[in-house]
Enzyme design. Structure first.
Site, mmCIF file in Angstrom:
data_model
loop_
_atom_site.group_PDB
_atom_site.id
_atom_site.type_symbol
_atom_site.label_atom_id
_atom_site.label_comp_id
_atom_site.label_asym_id
_atom_site.label_seq_id
_atom_site.Cartn_x
_atom_site.Cartn_y
_atom_site.Cartn_z
ATOM 1 N N ASP A 196 0.797 -1.225 0.000
ATOM 2 C CA ASP A 196 0.000 0.000 0.000
ATOM 3 C C ASP A 196 0.832 1.278 0.000
ATOM 4 O O ASP A 196 0.318 2.350 0.330
ATOM 5 C CB ASP A 196 -0.932 0.011 1.211
ATOM 6 C CG ASP A 196 -2.158 -0.861 0.992
ATOM 7 O OD1 ASP A 196 -2.717 -0.835 -0.120
ATOM 8 O OD2 ASP A 196 -2.551 -1.581 1.925
ATOM 9 N N ASP A 217 -7.226 -3.894 -5.019
ATOM 10 C CA ASP A 217 -6.750 -2.615 -4.492
ATOM 11 C C ASP A 217 -5.340 -2.285 -4.981
ATOM 12 O O ASP A 217 -4.965 -1.111 -5.090
ATOM 13 C CB ASP A 217 -6.718 -2.635 -2.957
ATOM 14 C CG ASP A 217 -7.900 -3.302 -2.305
ATOM 15 O OD1 ASP A 217 -8.394 -4.308 -2.845
ATOM 16 O OD2 ASP A 217 -8.315 -2.861 -1.221
#
Length: 421
Positions: free
Chosen positions: A134, A192
């Site tokens: 991330d 994601d």
């Protein structure tokens, strides 16, 4: 009645769209000004409250509100005590400084610029962190906006080093960047992860090193191949057990079921493939983005206000919780997509309707309320009972990015809306 949005538009529509990009002198922009002014008020209020709280460590990044169990173990206090504050290694840490950067850009408020830089610099250590996929969220939203708006010495190296840390998670044999290091999966990759490729594209342009583009494109290609179903819905998780022998497993973690369509995941994919096309000009990514957009825009499960339920297949629709974060990501992506094609009016109009609805009292906080967050009614992870029908910092970020992109497309001069405060 729900409108149908055809994927391909004629030349007349293109001309209409092009002619309407200039700000109309008679257009009512009060909803836009109110949304941005609300963001300015909420962000400054939150930053001031965190400063007054005098926290002695780095758990200063507001993510959402605490759940009732966590609140039960806290002594009664003011509203700031009910905020879920996280440390830099939380995947959402970049959104708070990112939201301040975007609001500074739209308002010229130097207080937000100062606060944005303060929180951005707290994330510098992440450039060497290899324990997460991330880093795009964490670094691109913070340092990426800082470098774009008010660069300081060292900003570019933070971005480059973070991109190097991210590609350390790339497996050449599997052709994808690993997402999680927990659980019983062999090699999990979540949709994601498409959002974190933006960091690699940024580093590639800064360094002229093609490795960042090559890895991004391989990851995107395999995501197209393995995450998407024939109707262009996507699964949340793909476990790359042995892709050479076509042994993979499609699952969910935050959606309703392995075969359902998790709303935010569908939005992540739209945004990610739109960005891939913008950076590579490879038409297959544009085709992918447009097909994903068509799935969203023509889906019968989308409510009248275009703010989706947390999963398109949630069994309790129309009573299922909404996810404003999915709507905000979709709007921002569609605004970008509208600028990359010759017939983008349909995408623009759909995104405009979303952000106007998000800017209504149904979703936009009243100033001084909502624990300092901007939007209401998002859903983090429904299957885990986590962050349901609450504000989320990434909903705020992508809402603000959508407003910024709207202003750019409409050629709205922020100086006509705001004065420095």
């Amino acid at each position: 009645m729900r409108h149908k949005f055809p994927l391909f538009l004629g030349f007349a529509a293109f001309l209409f769209f092009s002619c309407n990009r200039k700000e109309s002198s008679t257009e009512d922009l009060s909803w836009l000004k109110n949304g941005i002014e609300t963001a300015r008020y909420q962000l400054k209020m939150t930053a001031e409250a965190i400063d007054r709280k005098n926290i002695q460590d780095t758990a200063v990044f507001p993510r959402s509100i605490l759940n009732p169990v966590a609140m039960a173990h806290r002594a009664p206090g003011n509203w700031i005590d009910s905020i879920r504050l996280e440390k830099p290694k939380d995947w959402t840490s970049g959104f708070f400084p990112g939201s301040m950067w975007l609001t500074y850009e739209m308002t010229g408020d130097d207080t937000l610029k100062t606060e944005a830089r303060k929180y951005t610099d707290l994330l510098a250590e992440l450039q060497y962190y290899r324990g997460t996929h991330d880093l795009g969220f964490m670094i691109n939203c913070s340092y990426g906006n800082a470098y774009r708006l008010a660069p300081e010495s060292g900003d570019s190296m933070v971005i480059i080093n973070a991109a190097r840390s991210l590609i350390s998670r790339f497996n050449p044999k599997k052709g994808v960047i690993r997402s999680w290091d927990f659980g019983t999966w062999t090699y999990p990759v979540i949709i994601d992860n498409m959002m974190n490729l933006e960091l690699l594209f940024s580093a590639g342009k800064m360094t002229k090193d093609r490795i960042f583009f090559t890895i991004s494109e391989r990851h995107a290609d395999n995501t197209m191949m393995h995450h998407y179903r024939p109707d262009m819905s996507c699964c949340h998780v793909v476990d790359y057990i042995d892709p050479a022998k076509n042994v993979i497993r499609q699952e969910t973690y935050q959606g309703y079921s392995d075969s359902s369509v998790w709303a935010r995941g569908q939005a992540w994919g739209l945004y990610g493939f739109t960005d891939c096309y913008k950076e590579t000009k490879n038409k297959k990514y544009l085709d992918q983005a447009r097909a994903i957009a068509e799935f969203i825009m023509n889906n019968p499960a989308i409510p009248e206000d275009l703010v989706p339920y947390w999963d398109y297949n949630a069994p309790d629709i129309p009573y299922a919780p909404r996810d404003a974060s999915a709507a905000a990501v979709t709007a921002s992506a569609l605004f970008e997509l509208s600028t990359l094609v010759n017939n983008g009016k349909t995408y623009f109009d759909y995104a405009e309707e979303i952000i106007k609805n998000l800017s209504s009292p149904d979703y936009l906080a009243t100033r001084g309320s909502n624990n300092g967050f901007i939007l209401k009614h998002s859903t983090g992870s429904y299957p885990h009972g986590s962050e349901i029908n609450v504000p989320l910092n990434y909903a705020d970020y992508y809402y603000l990015e959508a407003l910024k992109r709207y202003m750019e497309i409409k050629k709205i001069d922020s100086r006509n809306l705001f004065s420095k405060k």
